[in-house]
Design a protein around this motif. Structure first.
Motif, mmCIF file in Angstrom:
data_model
loop_
_atom_site.group_PDB
_atom_site.id
_atom_site.type_symbol
_atom_site.label_atom_id
_atom_site.label_comp_id
_atom_site.label_asym_id
_atom_site.label_seq_id
_atom_site.Cartn_x
_atom_site.Cartn_y
_atom_site.Cartn_z
ATOM 1 N N ASN A 146 0.819 -1.211 0.000
ATOM 2 C CA ASN A 146 0.000 0.000 0.000
ATOM 3 C C ASN A 146 0.848 1.254 0.000
ATOM 4 N N ILE A 147 2.070 1.146 0.455
ATOM 5 C CA ILE A 147 2.942 2.304 0.595
ATOM 6 C C ILE A 147 3.603 2.600 -0.747
ATOM 7 N N GLN A 148 3.591 3.868 -1.118
ATOM 8 C CA GLN A 148 4.083 4.266 -2.433
ATOM 9 C C GLN A 148 5.563 3.913 -2.625
ATOM 10 N N SER A 149 6.375 4.129 -1.603
ATOM 11 C CA SER A 149 7.806 3.840 -1.728
ATOM 12 C C SER A 149 8.047 2.336 -1.907
ATOM 13 N N GLN A 150 7.215 1.513 -1.265
ATOM 14 C CA GLN A 150 7.370 0.062 -1.421
ATOM 15 C C GLN A 150 6.913 -0.398 -2.801
ATOM 16 N N ILE A 151 5.902 0.241 -3.340
ATOM 17 C CA ILE A 151 5.454 -0.079 -4.699
ATOM 18 C C ILE A 151 6.575 0.219 -5.692
ATOM 19 N N LYS A 152 7.223 1.369 -5.520
ATOM 20 C CA LYS A 152 8.349 1.727 -6.384
ATOM 21 C C LYS A 152 9.495 0.745 -6.194
ATOM 22 N N ARG A 153 9.782 0.391 -4.948
ATOM 23 C CA ARG A 153 10.862 -0.560 -4.656
ATOM 24 C C ARG A 153 10.592 -1.912 -5.322
ATOM 25 N N ASN A 154 9.331 -2.348 -5.327
ATOM 26 C CA ASN A 154 8.984 -3.620 -5.976
ATOM 27 C C ASN A 154 9.233 -3.545 -7.482
ATOM 28 N N ARG A 155 8.907 -2.394 -8.093
ATOM 29 C CA ARG A 155 9.177 -2.234 -9.529
ATOM 30 C C ARG A 155 10.676 -2.291 -9.799
ATOM 31 N N GLN A 156 11.461 -1.622 -8.962
ATOM 32 C CA GLN A 156 12.919 -1.628 -9.137
ATOM 33 C C GLN A 156 13.485 -3.031 -8.959
ATOM 34 N N ASN A 157 12.997 -3.737 -7.945
ATOM 35 C CA ASN A 157 13.490 -5.098 -7.695
ATOM 36 C C ASN A 157 13.206 -6.022 -8.871
ATOM 37 N N GLU A 158 12.043 -5.868 -9.493
ATOM 38 C CA GLU A 158 11.703 -6.709 -10.633
ATOM 39 C C GLU A 158 12.627 -6.427 -11.814
ATOM 40 N N LYS A 159 12.913 -5.149 -12.070
ATOM 41 C CA LYS A 159 13.840 -4.800 -13.156
ATOM 42 C C LYS A 159 15.226 -5.381 -12.892
ATOM 43 N N ARG A 160 15.687 -5.253 -11.653
ATOM 44 C CA ARG A 160 17.016 -5.766 -11.300
ATOM 45 C C ARG A 160 17.064 -7.283 -11.385
ATOM 46 N N ARG A 161 15.979 -7.930 -10.973
ATOM 47 C CA ARG A 161 15.942 -9.392 -11.024
ATOM 48 C C ARG A 161 16.096 -9.881 -12.462
ATOM 49 N N LEU A 162 15.392 -9.233 -13.394
ATOM 50 C CA LEU A 162 15.486 -9.626 -14.799
ATOM 51 C C LEU A 162 16.877 -9.349 -15.353
ATOM 52 N N ARG A 163 17.455 -8.205 -14.975
ATOM 53 C CA ARG A 163 18.798 -7.861 -15.436
ATOM 54 C C ARG A 163 19.826 -8.843 -14.883
ATOM 55 N N ASN A 164 19.704 -9.178 -13.607
ATOM 56 C CA ASN A 164 20.631 -10.123 -12.987
ATOM 57 C C ASN A 164 20.478 -11.515 -13.590
ATOM 58 N N ARG A 165 19.236 -11.902 -13.869
ATOM 59 C CA ARG A 165 19.000 -13.224 -14.453
ATOM 60 C C ARG A 165 19.666 -13.332 -15.811
ATOM 61 N N ASP A 166 19.593 -12.266 -16.588
ATOM 62 C CA ASP A 166 20.224 -12.251 -17.907
ATOM 63 C C ASP A 166 21.743 -12.368 -17.787
ATOM 64 N N ALA A 167 22.331 -11.608 -16.854
ATOM 65 C CA ALA A 167 23.792 -11.638 -16.685
ATOM 66 C C ALA A 167 24.247 -13.005 -16.162
ATOM 67 N N ARG A 168 23.500 -13.563 -15.214
ATOM 68 C CA ARG A 168 23.863 -14.888 -14.685
ATOM 69 C C ARG A 168 23.730 -15.968 -15.757
ATOM 70 N N GLY A 169 22.670 -15.865 -16.557
ATOM 71 C CA GLY A 169 22.456 -16.845 -17.626
ATOM 72 C C GLY A 169 23.550 -16.780 -18.676
ATOM 73 N N THR A 170 23.973 -15.572 -19.014
ATOM 74 C CA THR A 170 25.053 -15.404 -19.989
ATOM 75 C C THR A 170 26.350 -16.001 -19.453
ATOM 76 N N ALA A 171 26.643 -15.735 -18.179
ATOM 77 C CA ALA A 171 27.864 -16.274 -17.575
ATOM 78 C C ALA A 171 27.790 -17.795 -17.502
ATOM 79 N N ARG A 172 26.631 -18.308 -17.124
ATOM 80 C CA ARG A 172 26.466 -19.761 -17.008
ATOM 81 C C ARG A 172 26.648 -20.435 -18.363
ATOM 82 N N ALA A 173 26.091 -19.840 -19.408
ATOM 83 C CA ALA A 173 26.229 -20.401 -20.756
ATOM 84 C C ALA A 173 27.684 -20.352 -21.216
ATOM 85 N N ALA A 174 28.383 -19.262 -20.907
ATOM 86 C CA ALA A 174 29.785 -19.146 -21.316
ATOM 87 C C ALA A 174 30.645 -20.186 -20.599
#
Length: 138
Positions: free
Chosen positions: A3-31
């Motif tokens: 319900n808190i605006q700052s937490q809603i924003k934090r959740n959006r940021q966490n989701e973006k970072r999770r996808l970015r990290n997943r891509d970097a980890r996947g690339t490293a794992r494949a290499a």
């Protein structure tokens, strides 16, 4: 749902970072997977290992994996690469196969442990004490 605006924003940021990290980890794992495959077949092994090291460094720099995790994985790759003989890395033979045909190396004549121990002398602590006692006059 937050319900808190700052937490809603934090959740959006966490989701973006999770996808970015997943891509970097996947690339490293494949290499790393490609590098291991090239180490078993020895087809372009040094280049594949260098590409994997680069991908691991990139993932660690972005924070997708811990820097010590990247160092450990790079160390394991380099250890396997160095286990291959230099001339066999290009031909596709492993170190064990080429060691059977390699001539014996002459043994180095080094100093014995007793000779090395006799050379070392204990530090003179009296010299240190006199140097430390110097006083300055005002």
């Amino acid at each position: 749902m937050a319900n808190i605006q700052s937490q809603i924003k934090r959740n959006r940021q966490n989701e973006k970072r999770r996808l970015r990290n997943r891509d970097a980890r996947g690339t490293a794992r494949a290499a790393v997977k490609d590098a291991r495959a090239s180490l078993t077949s020895a087809q372009g092994a040094p280049a594949a290992v260098l590409a994997a090291i680069s991908a691991l460094d990139r993932a660690a720099r972005r924070g997708a994996i811990h820097h010590r995790n990247a160092a450990r994985r790079k160390g394991r790759l380099m250890k396997r690469l160095s286990g291959m003989a230099p001339e066999s890395a290009a031909t596709g033979q492993h170190a064990a196969e080429s060691a059977a045909t390699a001539p014996d190396k002459p043994k180095r004549s080094g100093k014995s442990a007793a000779e090395a121990k006799a050379k070392t002398t204990p530090k003179n602590t009296a010299e240190k004490k006199t140097a430390a006692k110097k006083t300055t006059k005002k």
